[in-house]
Design a protein around this motif. Structure first.
Motif, PDB file in Angstrom:
ATOM      1  N   LEU A 153      65.636  44.234 145.914  1.00 24.67           N
ATOM      2  CA  LEU A 153      65.774  45.660 145.632  1.00 24.67           C
ATOM      3  C   LEU A 153      67.008  46.262 146.305  1.00 24.67           C
ATOM      4  CD1 LEU A 153      62.002  46.581 145.830  1.00 24.67           C
ATOM      5  CD2 LEU A 153      63.401  46.249 143.761  1.00 24.67           C
TER       6      LEU A 153
ATOM      7  N   ASN B 121      69.958  45.177 144.239  1.00 18.53           N
ATOM      8  CA  ASN B 121      70.027  46.001 143.031  1.00 18.53           C
ATOM      9  C   ASN B 121      70.674  47.350 143.327  1.00 18.53           C
ATOM     10  OD1 ASN B 121      68.792  44.055 141.463  1.00 18.53           O
ATOM     11  ND2 ASN B 121      66.828  45.113 141.316  1.00 18.53           N
TER      12      ASN B 121
ATOM     13  N   MET C 251      61.854  45.580 133.497  1.00 22.77           N
ATOM     14  CA  MET C 251      60.584  45.157 134.093  1.00 22.77           C
ATOM     15  C   MET C 251      60.013  43.906 133.425  1.00 22.77           C
ATOM     16  SD  MET C 251      59.985  47.011 136.698  1.00 22.77           S
ATOM     17  CE  MET C 251      58.338  46.402 137.022  1.00 22.77           C
TER      18      MET C 251
ATOM     19  N   LEU D 200      63.093  42.977 138.885  1.00 21.09           N
ATOM     20  CA  LEU D 200      62.143  43.994 139.333  1.00 21.09           C
ATOM     21  C   LEU D 200      60.701  43.527 139.188  1.00 21.09           C
ATOM     22  CD1 LEU D 200      63.814  47.169 137.790  1.00 21.09           C
ATOM     23  CD2 LEU D 200      63.701  46.565 140.213  1.00 21.09           C
TER      24      LEU D 200
ATOM     25  N   LYS E 189      57.892  43.337 142.091  1.00 19.25           N
ATOM     26  CA  LYS E 189      56.602  44.025 141.936  1.00 19.25           C
ATOM     27  C   LYS E 189      55.429  43.095 142.259  1.00 19.25           C
ATOM     28  CE  LYS E 189      53.834  46.605 138.624  1.00 19.25           C
ATOM     29  NZ  LYS E 189      53.792  47.214 137.287  1.00 19.25           N
TER      30      LYS E 189
ATOM     31  N   LEU F 128      58.673  52.948 140.356  1.00 18.64           N
ATOM     32  CA  LEU F 128      60.065  53.013 139.965  1.00 18.64           C
ATOM     33  C   LEU F 128      60.318  54.385 139.363  1.00 18.64           C
ATOM     34  CD1 LEU F 128      62.362  50.471 138.557  1.00 18.64           C
ATOM     35  CD2 LEU F 128      61.898  52.372 137.028  1.00 18.64           C
TER      36      LEU F 128
ATOM     37  N   VAL G 299      63.226  52.873 143.947  1.00 18.53           N
ATOM     38  CA  VAL G 299      62.133  51.914 143.824  1.00 18.53           C
ATOM     39  C   VAL G 299      61.415  51.897 145.164  1.00 18.53           C
ATOM     40  CG1 VAL G 299      61.465  49.523 143.381  1.00 18.53           C
ATOM     41  CG2 VAL G 299      63.436  50.510 142.169  1.00 18.53           C
TER      42      VAL G 299
END
Length: 147
Positions: free
Chosen positions: A50, A53, A94, A108, A112, A120, A130
């Protein structure tokens, strides 16, 4: 039930060195809260994906790391915030196996799966946040009165 108490630390995400710092701080904080090695690894892996990202796709940003305490239970909430272009197609982003090729290859959806809670929030042209949350496992349920 009372709302959990919390304390928050904000860490910048602007370079590869910041990514290493984020991973180190997440691991140290999780270990200090009593997360076992498997839980620590899952949190650090999700945080790494994350944070990368936010750096690569969001142009940088920050992570807010919040220690949660609810009675004897401890948790960690990590929010990755950027002011980048946002995620154009959340459903695609996703999708299992979707990656742009710059991260760990888990995307992602992989991040998760590694945590208990995942949210998100993204808006085109306004950035993405996120948030992932996990709790130390293996603790007995809070007591609610006399035995």
């Amino acid at each position: 039930m009372h709302a959990p108490s919390a304390s928050t630390t904000r860490l910048p995400i602007g370079s590869d060195a910041d990514l290493a710092w984020v991973r180190q701080q997440v691991r140290q904080t999780a270990a200090g809260l009593g997360f076992n090695l498997v839980q620590q690894t899952k949190l650090v892996t999700a945080a790494s994906e994350l944070a990368r990202n936010a750096l690569v796709h969001g142009g940088g940003g920050h992570m807010e790391m919040t220690v949660l305490t609810e009675g004897a239970h401890h948790g960690l909430r990590l929010s990755f915030v950027d002011a980048g272009p946002g995620i154009r197609d959340v459903e695609l982003a996703m999708t299992d196996g979707y990656t742009t090729g710059n991260g760990l290859g888990m995307g992602l959806s992989g991040a998760k799966r590694l945590v208990k809670e995942f949210t998100l929030d993204t808006r085109p042209g306004q950035g993405t946040t996120v948030t992932v949350t996990d709790w130390v496992s293996g603790l007995p349920a809070p007591r609610t009165g006399a035995p």
